[in-house]
Design a protein around this motif. Sequence first.
Motif, PDB file in Angstrom:
ATOM      1  N   SER A  90      51.408 105.111   7.070  1.00  0.00           N
ATOM      2  CA  SER A  90      51.454 103.753   6.522  1.00  0.00           C
ATOM      3  C   SER A  90      52.871 103.374   6.111  1.00  0.00           C
ATOM      4  O   SER A  90      53.252 102.204   6.194  1.00  0.00           O
ATOM      5  CB  SER A  90      50.515 103.626   5.327  1.00  0.00           C
ATOM      6  N   GLN A 137      54.490 102.101   9.256  1.00  0.00           N
ATOM      7  CA  GLN A 137      53.969 100.779   9.607  1.00  0.00           C
ATOM      8  C   GLN A 137      54.558  99.692   8.709  1.00  0.00           C
ATOM      9  O   GLN A 137      54.951  98.624   9.187  1.00  0.00           O
ATOM     10  CB  GLN A 137      52.442 100.777   9.506  1.00  0.00           C
ATOM     11  N   GLN A 138      54.621  99.979   7.411  1.00  0.00           N
ATOM     12  CA  GLN A 138      55.182  98.998   6.486  1.00  0.00           C
ATOM     13  C   GLN A 138      56.661  98.774   6.754  1.00  0.00           C
ATOM     14  O   GLN A 138      57.165  97.654   6.619  1.00  0.00           O
ATOM     15  CB  GLN A 138      54.971  99.475   5.049  1.00  0.00           C
ATOM     16  N   THR A 164      56.896  96.396   9.651  1.00  0.00           N
ATOM     17  CA  THR A 164      56.516  95.039   9.252  1.00  0.00           C
ATOM     18  C   THR A 164      57.639  94.358   8.496  1.00  0.00           C
ATOM     19  O   THR A 164      57.968  93.188   8.745  1.00  0.00           O
ATOM     20  CB  THR A 164      55.252  95.080   8.386  1.00  0.00           C
ATOM     21  N   GLU A 177      51.541  92.092  10.356  1.00  0.00           N
ATOM     22  CA  GLU A 177      51.202  92.473   8.983  1.00  0.00           C
ATOM     23  C   GLU A 177      49.699  92.656   8.835  1.00  0.00           C
ATOM     24  O   GLU A 177      49.227  93.592   8.176  1.00  0.00           O
ATOM     25  CB  GLU A 177      51.706  91.402   8.012  1.00  0.00           C
ATOM     26  N   SER A 185      47.647  93.693  11.014  1.00  0.00           N
ATOM     27  CA  SER A 185      47.215  94.930  11.665  1.00  0.00           C
ATOM     28  C   SER A 185      47.476  96.176  10.826  1.00  0.00           C
ATOM     29  O   SER A 185      46.883  97.227  11.092  1.00  0.00           O
ATOM     30  CB  SER A 185      47.915  95.072  13.025  1.00  0.00           C
ATOM     31  N   VAL A 186      48.347  96.074   9.812  1.00  0.00           N
ATOM     32  CA  VAL A 186      48.674  97.262   9.015  1.00  0.00           C
ATOM     33  C   VAL A 186      48.138  97.184   7.593  1.00  0.00           C
ATOM     34  O   VAL A 186      48.214  98.175   6.862  1.00  0.00           O
ATOM     35  CB  VAL A 186      50.206  97.484   8.964  1.00  0.00           C
ATOM     36  N   LYS A 243      45.391  99.818   6.286  1.00  0.00           N
ATOM     37  CA  LYS A 243      45.079 100.648   7.453  1.00  0.00           C
ATOM     38  C   LYS A 243      44.544 102.015   7.015  1.00  0.00           C
ATOM     39  O   LYS A 243      45.209 102.781   6.330  1.00  0.00           O
ATOM     40  CB  LYS A 243      46.345 100.828   8.301  1.00  0.00           C
TER      41      LYS A 243
END
Length: 293
Positions: A83, A86-87, A90, A129, A131-132, A135
Amino acid sequence: MASLATHFSAFVLFFPIGIRRLLSSSSMYLHNPSQFRSKLWYFSDPKWKNLDLYALLVALPIASFSELFLFFSFSGHPTYRFSFFQQSLTLLAFWVLVILIFVRDYVGGTLLLNESFVFLFGGVVFLLEYSVIGKGVSGIAGAVYGLLSGLTLMCAFSCIYLSVMPCAFFAEFFLSSGMVFKGTWLLQVGFSLYTDAFGLNGCQNVSPFLALPQNEDVDVHCDLVEDSLRGAALMQFLFSVHAILVLVLAVGVFGVLASNRNLRYGEARGPLLAEIESASLRMRGVLPELEME
């Protein structure tokens, strides 16, 4: 997202921008509804007043690289570790969006880098954003982030619609209100899920830096099932309260600006409005010539 600091940072990002867009777009629309056209950013005059844009240009890459550093240094639960990555992506995408806005309005647009393209890119960033968000997280936090994802979708579709119809004030209104709503809700989530003083009864924050079982992907752990159900119901009630307050705020701002011209904000009285009006006058001068021909 599992900390009060990250939620407060997101609140500082979304809430002021949403309020500024709401004030500026409503002011421009009320000045002349037929000439309204949504803008990527409602700049101030002189340029040095746009400190929020410059702050984003500096803060977003720092936040992105911080998340990336946590991704490489974190050795705990794999869901939390991924995560962070992913962040980071983003935040980097939002930084690119700010750069595009800066280049488009400060340097000048081209055939490819026009307002429609940047609005479309903004919609894609909001979808990224979406999509994550939350998550792999279950429990109360999963339900709370599910509500947040709905607000993100509203912002994404508003941007995409504005890329096609920039004169649609309702899309601008939804985008501005959605960003305000996202900001207030993120702050609420930060206090409710990740602090002891304002936390949910019977539930406590699970630190992502602790070793968790592979099958436990939660941010908030509740001792009893009843505590979890009560906490989820309370958060849904708070979401409804936030929705009502944001709606009252947005409609109230529009009503106050409609009733008092002197309170209208930013570009409704600045150089951009003069530019729009001059363009309208040029169009009016062209139309009679075309009719004569």
